[in-house]
Design a protein around this motif. Sequence first.
Motif, PDB file in Angstrom:
ATOM      1  N   LEU A 241       3.698  -9.700  -1.876  1.00  0.00           N
ATOM      2  CA  LEU A 241       2.369  -9.620  -1.282  1.00  0.00           C
ATOM      3  C   LEU A 241       2.169 -10.650  -0.181  1.00  0.00           C
ATOM      4  O   LEU A 241       1.420 -10.414   0.772  1.00  0.00           O
ATOM      5  CB  LEU A 241       1.298  -9.789  -2.362  1.00  0.00           C
ATOM      6  N   LEU A 242       2.820 -11.805  -0.285  1.00  0.00           N
ATOM      7  CA  LEU A 242       2.689 -12.823   0.759  1.00  0.00           C
ATOM      8  C   LEU A 242       3.507 -12.496   2.000  1.00  0.00           C
ATOM      9  O   LEU A 242       3.311 -13.120   3.045  1.00  0.00           O
ATOM     10  CB  LEU A 242       3.115 -14.196   0.215  1.00  0.00           C
ATOM     11  N   ARG A 243       4.387 -11.519   1.903  1.00  0.00           N
ATOM     12  CA  ARG A 243       5.271 -11.184   3.028  1.00  0.00           C
ATOM     13  C   ARG A 243       5.016  -9.784   3.590  1.00  0.00           C
ATOM     14  O   ARG A 243       5.819  -9.284   4.368  1.00  0.00           O
ATOM     15  CB  ARG A 243       6.728 -11.293   2.584  1.00  0.00           C
ATOM     16  N   LEU A 244       3.929  -9.153   3.187  1.00  0.00           N
ATOM     17  CA  LEU A 244       3.666  -7.798   3.660  1.00  0.00           C
ATOM     18  C   LEU A 244       3.450  -7.774   5.170  1.00  0.00           C
ATOM     19  O   LEU A 244       3.006  -8.756   5.775  1.00  0.00           O
ATOM     20  CB  LEU A 244       2.426  -7.222   2.981  1.00  0.00           C
ATOM     21  N   GLU A 245       3.757  -6.629   5.764  1.00  0.00           N
ATOM     22  CA  GLU A 245       3.388  -6.412   7.150  1.00  0.00           C
ATOM     23  C   GLU A 245       1.871  -6.531   7.265  1.00  0.00           C
ATOM     24  O   GLU A 245       1.126  -6.113   6.375  1.00  0.00           O
ATOM     25  CB  GLU A 245       3.831  -5.023   7.608  1.00  0.00           C
ATOM     26  N   MET A 246       1.394  -7.094   8.381  1.00  0.00           N
ATOM     27  CA  MET A 246      -0.033  -7.342   8.531  1.00  0.00           C
ATOM     28  C   MET A 246      -0.852  -6.058   8.414  1.00  0.00           C
ATOM     29  O   MET A 246      -1.985  -6.084   7.927  1.00  0.00           O
ATOM     30  CB  MET A 246      -0.303  -8.016   9.879  1.00  0.00           C
ATOM     31  N   ARG A 247      -0.308  -4.942   8.842  1.00  0.00           N
ATOM     32  CA  ARG A 247      -1.051  -3.687   8.756  1.00  0.00           C
ATOM     33  C   ARG A 247      -1.408  -3.342   7.314  1.00  0.00           C
ATOM     34  O   ARG A 247      -2.425  -2.691   7.053  1.00  0.00           O
ATOM     35  CB  ARG A 247      -0.230  -2.541   9.354  1.00  0.00           C
ATOM     36  N   GLU A 248      -0.550  -3.739   6.371  1.00  0.00           N
ATOM     37  CA  GLU A 248      -0.773  -3.369   4.975  1.00  0.00           C
ATOM     38  C   GLU A 248      -2.014  -4.042   4.394  1.00  0.00           C
ATOM     39  O   GLU A 248      -2.654  -3.506   3.501  1.00  0.00           O
ATOM     40  CB  GLU A 248       0.458  -3.725   4.124  1.00  0.00           C
ATOM     41  N   TYR A 249      -2.348  -5.236   4.902  1.00  0.00           N
ATOM     42  CA  TYR A 249      -3.530  -5.918   4.378  1.00  0.00           C
ATOM     43  C   TYR A 249      -4.806  -5.193   4.789  1.00  0.00           C
ATOM     44  O   TYR A 249      -5.842  -5.343   4.128  1.00  0.00           O
ATOM     45  CB  TYR A 249      -3.568  -7.370   4.872  1.00  0.00           C
ATOM     46  N   GLY A 250      -4.737  -4.430   5.860  1.00  0.00           N
ATOM     47  CA  GLY A 250      -5.881  -3.630   6.251  1.00  0.00           C
ATOM     48  C   GLY A 250      -5.985  -2.333   5.479  1.00  0.00           C
ATOM     49  O   GLY A 250      -7.060  -1.728   5.398  1.00  0.00           O
ATOM     50  N   ARG A 251      -4.870  -1.904   4.904  1.00  0.00           N
ATOM     51  CA  ARG A 251      -4.847  -0.643   4.158  1.00  0.00           C
ATOM     52  C   ARG A 251      -5.119  -0.832   2.676  1.00  0.00           C
ATOM     53  O   ARG A 251      -5.434   0.130   1.974  1.00  0.00           O
ATOM     54  CB  ARG A 251      -3.485   0.034   4.337  1.00  0.00           C
ATOM     55  N   HIS A 252      -4.957  -2.044   2.165  1.00  0.00           N
ATOM     56  CA  HIS A 252      -5.146  -2.301   0.736  1.00  0.00           C
ATOM     57  C   HIS A 252      -6.096  -3.477   0.569  1.00  0.00           C
ATOM     58  O   HIS A 252      -6.027  -4.454   1.307  1.00  0.00           O
ATOM     59  CB  HIS A 252      -3.808  -2.617   0.055  1.00  0.00           C
ATOM     60  N   ARG A 253      -6.946  -3.381  -0.415  1.00  0.00           N
ATOM     61  CA  ARG A 253      -7.929  -4.430  -0.657  1.00  0.00           C
ATOM     62  C   ARG A 253      -7.309  -5.589  -1.420  1.00  0.00           C
ATOM     63  O   ARG A 253      -6.542  -5.393  -2.368  1.00  0.00           O
ATOM     64  CB  ARG A 253      -9.121  -3.853  -1.410  1.00  0.00           C
ATOM     65  N   GLY A 254      -7.669  -6.819  -0.985  1.00  0.00           N
ATOM     66  CA  GLY A 254      -7.060  -8.001  -1.569  1.00  0.00           C
ATOM     67  C   GLY A 254      -7.275  -8.118  -3.060  1.00  0.00           C
ATOM     68  O   GLY A 254      -6.353  -8.443  -3.816  1.00  0.00           O
ATOM     69  N   GLY A 255      -8.495  -7.866  -3.525  1.00  0.00           N
ATOM     70  CA  GLY A 255      -8.780  -7.984  -4.955  1.00  0.00           C
ATOM     71  C   GLY A 255      -7.967  -7.013  -5.782  1.00  0.00           C
ATOM     72  O   GLY A 255      -7.521  -7.340  -6.890  1.00  0.00           O
ATOM     73  N   ASP A 256      -7.744  -5.805  -5.248  1.00  0.00           N
ATOM     74  CA  ASP A 256      -6.947  -4.822  -5.979  1.00  0.00           C
ATOM     75  C   ASP A 256      -5.485  -5.259  -6.052  1.00  0.00           C
ATOM     76  O   ASP A 256      -4.829  -5.101  -7.082  1.00  0.00           O
ATOM     77  CB  ASP A 256      -7.052  -3.458  -5.295  1.00  0.00           C
ATOM     78  N   LEU A 257      -4.968  -5.832  -4.964  1.00  0.00           N
ATOM     79  CA  LEU A 257      -3.594  -6.329  -4.982  1.00  0.00           C
ATOM     80  C   LEU A 257      -3.443  -7.478  -5.974  1.00  0.00           C
ATOM     81  O   LEU A 257      -2.439  -7.577  -6.690  1.00  0.00           O
ATOM     82  CB  LEU A 257      -3.180  -6.779  -3.577  1.00  0.00           C
ATOM     83  N   ILE A 258      -4.449  -8.341  -6.035  1.00  0.00           N
ATOM     84  CA  ILE A 258      -4.398  -9.461  -6.975  1.00  0.00           C
ATOM     85  C   ILE A 258      -4.397  -8.954  -8.409  1.00  0.00           C
ATOM     86  O   ILE A 258      -3.694  -9.498  -9.280  1.00  0.00           O
ATOM     87  CB  ILE A 258      -5.586 -10.410  -6.726  1.00  0.00           C
ATOM     88  N   SER A 259      -5.173  -7.914  -8.693  1.00  0.00           N
ATOM     89  CA  SER A 259      -5.236  -7.399 -10.062  1.00  0.00           C
ATOM     90  C   SER A 259      -3.885  -6.849 -10.518  1.00  0.00           C
ATOM     91  O   SER A 259      -3.598  -6.820 -11.711  1.00  0.00           O
ATOM     92  CB  SER A 259      -6.303  -6.309 -10.167  1.00  0.00           C
ATOM     93  N   ARG A 260      -3.050  -6.436  -9.585  1.00  0.00           N
ATOM     94  CA  ARG A 260      -1.721  -5.949  -9.967  1.00  0.00           C
ATOM     95  C   ARG A 260      -0.832  -7.101 -10.434  1.00  0.00           C
ATOM     96  O   ARG A 260       0.066  -6.904 -11.256  1.00  0.00           O
ATOM     97  CB  ARG A 260      -1.073  -5.216  -8.792  1.00  0.00           C
TER      98      ARG A 260
END
Length: 634
Positions: A134-153
């Motif tokens: 998650l810390l190395r994702l392409e920048m575009r991916e952070y716009g496509r996925h919500r941060g809180g949802d990624l954290i819950s994973r």
Amino acid sequence: MTGSTAPEDGRAAVADGNGNGNGNGNGNGNGNGNNKSTRAAVVTMYRLTAGHRSAIAVAIALTLAASALGLAQPLVAKHVVDASSRGLIIWPLLALLGALFVAEAATGSVGRFLLERMGEGIVRQLRHGLVGRLLRLEMREYGRHRGGDLISRVTTDTTVLREVVSQALVDLVTGSLVAAGAVVLMAWLDPLLLLLVAVTVAGAALIVASLLTGIRCASERMQDSVGAVGADLGRALDALPMVRVHRAEEREAAGIGARVEAAYSAGVRTAKLASVMSPAVELAVQGSFLIVLVVGGLRVGGHAGSLGDLVAFLLYASYLVLPLSSVFRAVSLIQRGMGAYQRIEEALCLPVEPTAPLVPTVHALTPPLTGPLATPDQPALALHDVRFGYDPQRPVLRGVSFTVAHRQHVALVGRSGAGKSTVFALVARFYEPDAGTVFFDGRPATGLTRDACRRRIAVVDQNAHVVHGTLRDNIAYAAPDATEAEIRRVMELARLEEVVDRLPGGLAAAVGEHGSTLSGGERQRVAIARALLARPSLLLLDEPTSHLDAINESALISVMKDVAQECAVLVIAHRLSTVQHADHIVVLHDGRTAAGGRHEELLADSPLYRELAASQMLRPGGGPASGEGAGATG
């Protein structure tokens, strides 16, 4: 070194679990993940245990040993009953029965500990892999996925999986084997009674099988809803001042409450299905127990069997309850775990920034550039006909070209949306141009790694990020090994002495979440000090004076002059006082380079620049700046 490699090791372990890395993970791994059959789910969960198979083997062996000790107890009880009916001494048999019970408990507890430790180890690997990913994702991916949802994973979903891999898999194996052993012994004691038990258990199995798919689907919906709750709540808390000012607490609570209700509905459906399954299993087992008790009692009364045989059979029937229940529960838990695993696997398959050059060249084989004058004959930065759009159908840059020489102060000006912040995003290699080339010291950026490019730059953006921790932590973030003298130097350059004196504890003072104890101008000066401490070859400043008063702005302009003697400076500015002292000014308009030159030259030759200087886009020092958004069109 251990800390830096742990995420990659975790990712490797998970990749193997998905099927030999990304290649097979998108084939076999995902194939099994999308297959809702119990067998496919078991295989997928088993793959996650790669690297822990020896611990599983020992745990299974101990669990089976404990189960064998438990299975021996009804036989001893049978002899106790038969011996008692014949008036024989039974205390040695009672002692043996007690010893078997204690040995079973001790062996089972050791096996359970090994399983729990293995589960924690697998979750640790998954979390390392997820965090690193998650810390190395392409920048575009952070716009496509919500941060809180990624954290819950990383948090909620991995916790669900821990229970699956630490209990369900072993319960499935040991429960099946123990049940098989009990069935064999029951067949040896009385085949007719076993047949009656088998009919009732088969009915329960059919009911369980019909509910598994529904349980998995409901579990997936519940995990998604929980992730959405975290994402929405995080968004509201991050913008809490805005929420309060606009009196939107109730509206936000209602929106988040809808997510909570969705999670509740999915959880209730899961509980409903489980509530049907559990009584079905219990009724089947209890029903079979009653059948054995009635039929067996009649047969003992008719002298078709001994009382000891009936007691032993009843004990085995009761012993069958636990392994069968554990098997059914394990199958249900595995289906629930697959819902969490699907979300984890989706996150692990998101694209990350490449670590190798996009276009291998001979330059890519050279060591990373160091020092501001690595190639003095080439500009520190050059953009040649760069074109880019966050959405291919809506270009932001339509042809931008300019250079920044070593020890040169260059300013970017233009209306909001002209593409200034987008230029910074491309220079920082957050995105790659759709066309054109970005050069560092005459070398195409695509021929260098992103790490090599970022070693040469430092960025101070409008948000002036300040993280939770001490003031020293924030200043030394880019260079954690910096000396006291180096920290003091950048503090003086950024005029932070007053802030240090004001805060209790000085540099050791906690700055709060998002730097809540600092003003906007103080946060910006902290960000400037942090950038200067890295001694960059190219310093990118996005509206550095937007939160400064006239006195501090004047001081910062002097700082930029001093910094320009050490490295190249590229600054986005709206204030005329910030721009007019630059060595070169680049005017952007509608995603294109419209003009370039010194302040006086542009006033004479560029109508657009004259308009900007005369309008509110370039304001005299000390006035409020018209900040450019940090979004996609900045």
